[in-house]
Design a protein around this motif. Structure first.
Motif, PDB file in Angstrom:
ATOM      1  N   ALA A 134      64.592  92.854  20.899  1.00 24.91           N
ATOM      2  CA  ALA A 134      64.664  93.914  21.904  1.00 24.91           C
ATOM      3  C   ALA A 134      63.729  95.065  21.552  1.00 24.91           C
ATOM      4  O   ALA A 134      63.075  95.647  22.430  1.00 24.91           O
ATOM      5  CB  ALA A 134      66.100  94.413  22.025  1.00 24.91           C
ATOM      6  N   ALA A 135      63.643  95.399  20.258  1.00 19.89           N
ATOM      7  CA  ALA A 135      62.780  96.511  19.843  1.00 19.89           C
ATOM      8  C   ALA A 135      61.322  96.220  20.175  1.00 19.89           C
ATOM      9  O   ALA A 135      60.600  97.080  20.696  1.00 19.89           O
ATOM     10  CB  ALA A 135      62.945  96.774  18.348  1.00 19.89           C
ATOM     11  N   VAL A 136      60.875  94.999  19.881  1.00 19.16           N
ATOM     12  CA  VAL A 136      59.486  94.640  20.163  1.00 19.16           C
ATOM     13  C   VAL A 136      59.225  94.655  21.668  1.00 19.16           C
ATOM     14  O   VAL A 136      58.216  95.203  22.140  1.00 19.16           O
ATOM     15  CB  VAL A 136      59.155  93.252  19.572  1.00 19.16           C
ATOM     16  N   ALA A 137      60.139  94.074  22.442  1.00 14.58           N
ATOM     17  CA  ALA A 137      59.952  94.012  23.890  1.00 14.58           C
ATOM     18  C   ALA A 137      59.918  95.401  24.510  1.00 14.58           C
ATOM     19  O   ALA A 137      59.073  95.694  25.382  1.00 14.58           O
ATOM     20  CB  ALA A 137      61.066  93.170  24.513  1.00 14.58           C
ATOM     21  N   GLN A 138      60.818  96.280  24.067  1.00 12.74           N
ATOM     22  CA  GLN A 138      60.901  97.612  24.672  1.00 12.74           C
ATOM     23  C   GLN A 138      59.791  98.524  24.182  1.00 12.74           C
ATOM     24  O   GLN A 138      59.371  99.441  24.903  1.00 12.74           O
ATOM     25  CB  GLN A 138      62.284  98.200  24.403  1.00 12.74           C
ATOM     26  N   TRP A 139      59.310  98.297  22.981  1.00 13.63           N
ATOM     27  CA  TRP A 139      58.164  99.059  22.486  1.00 13.63           C
ATOM     28  C   TRP A 139      56.960  98.852  23.403  1.00 13.63           C
ATOM     29  O   TRP A 139      56.221  99.788  23.706  1.00 13.63           O
ATOM     30  CB  TRP A 139      57.847  98.623  21.055  1.00 13.63           C
ATOM     31  N   ILE A 140      56.775  97.643  23.864  1.00  6.32           N
ATOM     32  CA  ILE A 140      55.618  97.322  24.688  1.00  6.32           C
ATOM     33  C   ILE A 140      55.694  97.999  26.056  1.00  6.32           C
ATOM     34  O   ILE A 140      54.682  98.411  26.625  1.00  6.32           O
ATOM     35  CB  ILE A 140      55.504  95.789  24.853  1.00  6.32           C
ATOM     36  N   THR A 141      56.911  98.171  26.592  1.00  5.20           N
ATOM     37  CA  THR A 141      57.061  98.651  27.962  1.00  5.20           C
ATOM     38  C   THR A 141      57.589 100.082  28.077  1.00  5.20           C
ATOM     39  O   THR A 141      57.757 100.582  29.184  1.00  5.20           O
ATOM     40  CB  THR A 141      58.020  97.722  28.736  1.00  5.20           C
ATOM     41  N   ALA A 142      57.868 100.738  26.957  1.00 10.10           N
ATOM     42  CA  ALA A 142      58.478 102.073  26.996  1.00 10.10           C
ATOM     43  C   ALA A 142      57.566 103.084  27.685  1.00 10.10           C
ATOM     44  O   ALA A 142      56.336 102.991  27.631  1.00 10.10           O
ATOM     45  CB  ALA A 142      58.800 102.539  25.580  1.00 10.10           C
ATOM     46  N   GLU A 143      58.185 104.075  28.301  1.00  8.86           N
ATOM     47  CA  GLU A 143      57.412 105.094  29.018  1.00  8.86           C
ATOM     48  C   GLU A 143      56.790 106.092  28.047  1.00  8.86           C
ATOM     49  O   GLU A 143      57.403 106.479  27.057  1.00  8.86           O
ATOM     50  CB  GLU A 143      58.307 105.829  30.019  1.00  8.86           C
ATOM     51  N   PRO A 144      55.553 106.525  28.294  1.00 11.28           N
ATOM     52  CA  PRO A 144      54.904 107.494  27.408  1.00 11.28           C
ATOM     53  C   PRO A 144      55.322 108.924  27.736  1.00 11.28           C
ATOM     54  O   PRO A 144      55.893 109.198  28.790  1.00 11.28           O
ATOM     55  CB  PRO A 144      53.415 107.290  27.720  1.00 11.28           C
ATOM     56  N   ALA A 145      55.033 109.816  26.820  1.00 13.98           N
ATOM     57  CA  ALA A 145      55.357 111.228  27.014  1.00 13.98           C
ATOM     58  C   ALA A 145      54.429 111.849  28.047  1.00 13.98           C
ATOM     59  O   ALA A 145      53.262 111.485  28.169  1.00 13.98           O
ATOM     60  CB  ALA A 145      55.241 111.977  25.696  1.00 13.98           C
ATOM     61  N   LEU A 146      54.979 112.829  28.779  1.00 19.65           N
ATOM     62  CA  LEU A 146      54.204 113.599  29.742  1.00 19.65           C
ATOM     63  C   LEU A 146      54.204 115.059  29.311  1.00 19.65           C
ATOM     64  O   LEU A 146      54.855 115.435  28.331  1.00 19.65           O
ATOM     65  CB  LEU A 146      54.822 113.450  31.140  1.00 19.65           C
ATOM     66  N   SER A 247      56.333 106.472  22.710  1.00 17.92           N
ATOM     67  CA  SER A 247      56.231 107.721  23.470  1.00 17.92           C
ATOM     68  C   SER A 247      54.840 108.337  23.328  1.00 17.92           C
ATOM     69  O   SER A 247      54.355 109.006  24.251  1.00 17.92           O
ATOM     70  CB  SER A 247      57.296 108.716  23.001  1.00 17.92           C
ATOM     71  N   ALA A 248      54.205 108.118  22.193  1.00 19.23           N
ATOM     72  CA  ALA A 248      52.843 108.610  21.974  1.00 19.23           C
ATOM     73  C   ALA A 248      51.811 107.741  22.666  1.00 19.23           C
ATOM     74  O   ALA A 248      50.630 108.106  22.702  1.00 19.23           O
ATOM     75  CB  ALA A 248      52.543 108.662  20.479  1.00 19.23           C
ATOM     76  N   GLN A 249      52.244 106.605  23.215  1.00 15.62           N
ATOM     77  CA  GLN A 249      51.357 105.597  23.801  1.00 15.62           C
ATOM     78  C   GLN A 249      50.243 105.245  22.814  1.00 15.62           C
ATOM     79  O   GLN A 249      49.054 105.254  23.137  1.00 15.62           O
ATOM     80  CB  GLN A 249      50.762 106.085  25.133  1.00 15.62           C
ATOM     81  N   ASN A 250      50.676 104.907  21.589  1.00 14.66           N
ATOM     82  CA  ASN A 250      49.739 104.596  20.499  1.00 14.66           C
ATOM     83  C   ASN A 250      50.088 103.227  19.924  1.00 14.66           C
ATOM     84  O   ASN A 250      50.834 103.122  18.945  1.00 14.66           O
ATOM     85  CB  ASN A 250      49.834 105.683  19.426  1.00 14.66           C
ATOM     86  N   PRO A 251      49.558 102.135  20.515  1.00 17.79           N
ATOM     87  CA  PRO A 251      49.893 100.794  20.040  1.00 17.79           C
ATOM     88  C   PRO A 251      49.497 100.544  18.588  1.00 17.79           C
ATOM     89  O   PRO A 251      50.183  99.805  17.878  1.00 17.79           O
ATOM     90  CB  PRO A 251      49.100  99.875  20.985  1.00 17.79           C
ATOM     91  N   THR A 252      48.414 101.160  18.145  1.00 14.62           N
ATOM     92  CA  THR A 252      47.983 100.959  16.759  1.00 14.62           C
ATOM     93  C   THR A 252      49.020 101.514  15.798  1.00 14.62           C
ATOM     94  O   THR A 252      49.373 100.873  14.799  1.00 14.62           O
ATOM     95  CB  THR A 252      46.614 101.625  16.523  1.00 14.62           C
ATOM     96  N   LEU A 253      49.521 102.694  16.097  1.00 12.40           N
ATOM     97  CA  LEU A 253      50.542 103.311  15.242  1.00 12.40           C
ATOM     98  C   LEU A 253      51.822 102.477  15.259  1.00 12.40           C
ATOM     99  O   LEU A 253      52.473 102.290  14.223  1.00 12.40           O
ATOM    100  CB  LEU A 253      50.819 104.732  15.720  1.00 12.40           C
TER     101      LEU A 253
END
Length: 453
Positions: A134-146, A247-253
């Motif tokens: 679940a963590a991996v799946a939700q990490w991919i689709t989570a909303e980024p910060a505004l 939340s940072a929309q930083n896939p590398t991190l």
């Protein structure tokens, strides 16, 4: 209210009674009632019994243990698996916020704010197989910060710059002063960052940089907790870090966090869980901006495959790690936090994988290459890592029957361990000592075992 200071070193039963607001007598009455209901008969419940259990080291009778487990919904098998009082830690669940908060920006702030409970569940893992998925799946689709606007104090890029500078210093301090002090400092950074996230206003760009700093601070706290053997705390921080990276929309991190989390899982005898995390990180490689991070992911996958007894997959991942590193620039142009990834580090991983797979000559070749390559492993900076790799090198010599070489390196390990406080290094030395016990009829081995005890 029970404060962290008050219960940090308390017996788990004392903490459990306090959380339920029960006196010893009232708690024991509940245990006695459950004891009776389970068909075990009557049980005395004077408060002095709790004192014997918590302060005098007395273990309750078997039926009392089962009654306590039943009272808290703990599986009877876990009573045997974790023993007394270890199984009580299963009832001290401080993980709901980080595990169950929604994968939203608000959920990230909640998980960063809840940095952990007061109970040290040393050696426990909190993430089930389904939680990892679940963590991996939700990490991919989570909303980024505004952006956050309003009357609150506005913070800008300067605040994010300062956190980046402080976290860079902490990463290097971890190499020097050890995990315990850096853990406390990383938790302080998390609190400072979440204070701004909750109480300040900022642009979208600054907000995402603050979440990225929160991700790195949590990742570093998780690594330090793991180095101290506190697996439950480490997993809490890794999950919070993954949320913050999303939340940072930083896939590398986020991929960096998954790599460190995978290290914990395969060393905690869950190589398949580690591979699930790494597969998630590698699912869309185009989003990973750092060749060094790619090299680390492949190297960690190699170790997981070696732990799973899969040599073909392990060596394929080693080749991929070296290929990825071949595309790396200097750390400052790649990813500054990955300064420690170099040819020497990758050779150490290859050597460790070979050792796990029983390829001892290949292990020694790579241990040697790690130090002699023109881009060598930094033994002065990586003190803890050097001790671990030296102990593994000694194991390889021992497996090939070269006891003298194993003992020579073993003494180097003992000398280098002075002042190092690390569960990982202690555990590696314990593994070496365990393998040497079969040769303790040899005087030099017996002397070393005495010296290393």
């Amino acid at each position: 209210m029970i404060t962290t200071t008050a219960v940090r070193h308390a017996h788990p039963l004392t903490t459990l009674m306090a959380r339920h607001g029960l006196t010893a007598a009232a708690y024991l009455k509940r245990v006695a009632d459950r004891h009776q209901a389970l068909g075990f008969g009557a049980m005395a419940h004077r408060k002095e019994k709790a004192t014997r259990w918590t302060r005098e080291g007395v273990t309750p009778e078997r039926t009392a243990l089962l009654a306590i487990a039943s009272l808290h919904g703990i599986d009877f098998a876990d009573v045997d698996r974790h023993g007394w009082p270890g199984f009580l830690l299963l009832a001290l669940d401080d993980d709901k916020a980080v595990l169950e908060s929604p994968w939203t920006v608000a959920g990230t702030v909640t998980s960063l704010t809840d940095v952990g409970g007061p109970v040290d569940r040393r050696g426990f893992l909190i993430a089930s197989t389904s939680t990892l998925a679940a963590a991996v799946a939700q990490w991919i689709t989570a909303e980024p910060a505004l952006a956050v606007t309003g009357p609150a104090r506005q913070v800008g890029a300067e605040a994010a710059d300062l956190f980046d500078t402080r976290l860079d210093a902490l990463r290097h301090l971890d190499d020097t002063v050890g995990a315990d002090q850096v853990y406390d400092a990383a938790v302080l950074e998390i609190r400072l960052i979440t204070g701004l996230l909750k109480n300040a206003s900022y642009t979208e760009t600054t907000g995402r940089r603050l979440f990225a700093a929160g991700a790195e601070a949590s990742r570093l706290a998780g690594w330090c907790a793991y180095d101290a053997g506190r697996h439950a705390a480490a997993e809490r921080h890794f999950i919070a870090s993954l949320r913050a990276a999303a939340s940072a929309q930083n896939p590398t991190l986020g991929a960096v966090t998954l790599a460190f989390w995978a290290n914990l899982r395969y060393n905690a005898h869950d190589p398949h869980g580690a591979l699930h995390l790494l597969d998630g990180a590698l699912a869309d490689q185009r989003k990973i901006s750092s060749p060094r991070v790619m090299a680390m992911l492949h190297a960690r996958a190699a170790r997981a495959h070696s732990k799973a007894g899969q040599p073909t997959h392990a060596w394929r991942q080693i080749d991929a790690a070296f290929d990825a590193y071949g595309r790396a620039d200097v750390p400052e142009a790649d990813l500054a936090s990955m300064y420690w990834i170099n040819h020497g580090e990758l050779h150490q991983v290859a050597a460790s994988s070979a050792l796990t797979l029983g390829e001892h000559h290949r292990a020694l070749e790579n241990f040697q290459a790690a130090l002699t390559h023109e881009d060598p492993y930094d033994t002065e900076r990586e003190t803890r890592g050097t001790v671990i790799y030296q102990a593994r090198q000694a194991e390889a010599h021992l497996a090939l029957g070269d006891i003298d070489a194993a003992l020579d390196i073993g003494h180097q390990v003992i000398d280098a361990m002075g002042g190092i406080d690390s569960a990982r290094t202690t555990g590696t030395l314990a593994d070496l000592r365990g393998q040497l016990t079969g040769h303790q009829h040899i005087r030099a081995v017996a002397d070393f075992l005495t010296y290393a005890s």
